[in-house]
Design an enzyme around this catalytic site. Structure first.
Site: not given
Ligand SMILES: [Zn+2]
Length: 258
Positions: A83-84, A134, A138, A175, A225
Site C-alpha cells: 500500500d501507499d 488506494h 489516502h 484504514y 508498504h
Molecule cells: Zn494506506
C-alpha cells in the site's frame, strides 16, 4: 470317483462330465475370489501409502499450518500486497527484487503518487503485477460525503488508467474503512488483508519477517508498504523464506477467485 464306478457306462460318462464341469466352476470361483481379495488388500495398502506420504510432505517438510484447508485453498497460494506507493527508488528496489525472484505482487497505489512516478507504475504494470487503487490522496472514505468519496476513487482510477491503460477493478480502502454500497456504485471490489505486521511502525525488518512467517497460512493476504526501505527488505526476505516452505505467491485476484 465312487459315483462313476457305481453307474452304467452312459451314466458314468454323464456323471464324469458333470463332475468335471462342477470342479471347473469351483476352481474358477476360488481363483476369482483370491484375485479380488488380494486386489482389495493391495488397493488399501496403496491408498494408505499415499496418505502417509502426503501428510509427511505437508507437516514435516513444509510445515504449512493451513494444510488442512487444502481443498479450499489451492496450491498453498498466498498474496503479498503493498500500500501507499509508489515511492521512487524504494518501489524500484522492490520491483528489482520481485523480478529476481519471479514473484507477482499486488500494489494499491495512491493516485497522486502514481502521477508523481508514472515510469515506476508503468514498469510495475509491464512486469505483470496487479495494480489497484488506494484512493487519490489516502482518505478515510467513511469520513466524507459520498460525492467526495466517489471523486477520490474516480480520480485515482483515472490517474492509474492514464498510465497503464487499464482501469483498476480493486481498491484497498485506507484504514480498511469503506461502504459496500459506495464501492458497488463504481464497480470496485474492496480487498482487505489477513496478515498485518505493522511494518510502518518499525525499522526492524527482521521483526517484520518474523511476525509474517510465524503467522502465515495458505490463502493469506499479507499487508506491507513499499514506502519504507525496511519494508522492502522485509518483503524480499519473507518471499525467500515462504518460497522455501513451499508457498506460491499470486496476485490477490487469484486468492479471491478460489
Ligand atoms: Zn494506506
Amino acid at each position: 470317483m465312487d459315483v462313476i464306478r457305481n453307474g452304467d457306462l452312459d451314466g458314468k460318462r454323464f456323471r464324469y462330465r458333470i463332475a468335471v464341469i462342477v470342479i471347473g466352476i469351483i476352481v474358477l470361483i476360488i481363483f476369482s475370489l483370491i484375485e479380488s481379495l488380494s486386489g482389495k488388500a493391495q488397493g488399501v495398502d496403496e491408498n494408505q501409502g499415499e496418505d502417509v506420504t502426503d501428510m509427511t510432505d505437508v507437516s514435516e517438510d513444509y510445515d504449512i499450518s493451513g494444510a488442512s484447508d487444502r481443498n479450499i485453498c489451492y496450491e498453498n497460494r498466498i498474496a503479498i500486497t503493498f500500500d501507499d506507493g509508489p515511492k521512487g527508488k524504494i518501489t524500484e528496489e522492490l520491483l528489482d527484487g520481485l523480478e529476481e525472484r519471479g514473484v507477482k505482487a499486488t500494489f494499491f497505489l495512491i493516485g497522486e503518487s502514481a502521477e508523481k512516478y508514472p515510469e515506476v507504475v508503468k514498469r510495475m504494470y509491464d512486469a505483470g503485477h496487479l495494480i489497484g487503487s488506494h484512493t487519490y490522496s489516502h482518505v478515510k472514505l467513511c469520513d466524507m460525503s459520498t460525492e467526495n468519496a466517489l471523486e477520490e476513487i474516480k480520480k485515482a482510477n483515472s490517474a492509474i488508467e492514464g498510465i497503464t491503460g487499464v482501469r483498476p477493478k480493486y481498491i484497498r480502502p485506507p484504514y480498511g474503512m469503506y461502504s459496500e454500497q459506495l464501492l458497488m456504485s463504481v464497480n470496485t471490489t474492496p480487498v482487505l488483508w489477513t496478515v498485518d505486521p505493522n511494518d510502518w511502525n518499525t525499522t526492524n525488518a527482521g521483526a517484520v519477517v518474523k511476525k509474517v512467517v510465524s503467522k502465515v497460512k495458505c490463502g493469506d493476504i499479507i499487508l506491507l508498504h513499499d514506502i519504507y526501505p525496511s519494508s522492502v527488505a522485509a518483503a524480499l526476505e519473507i518471499i525467500d523464506q515462504l518460497k522455501a516452505k513451499g508457498y506460491i505467491f499470486v496476485t490477490v485476484d487469484q486468492i479471491l477467485l478460489d
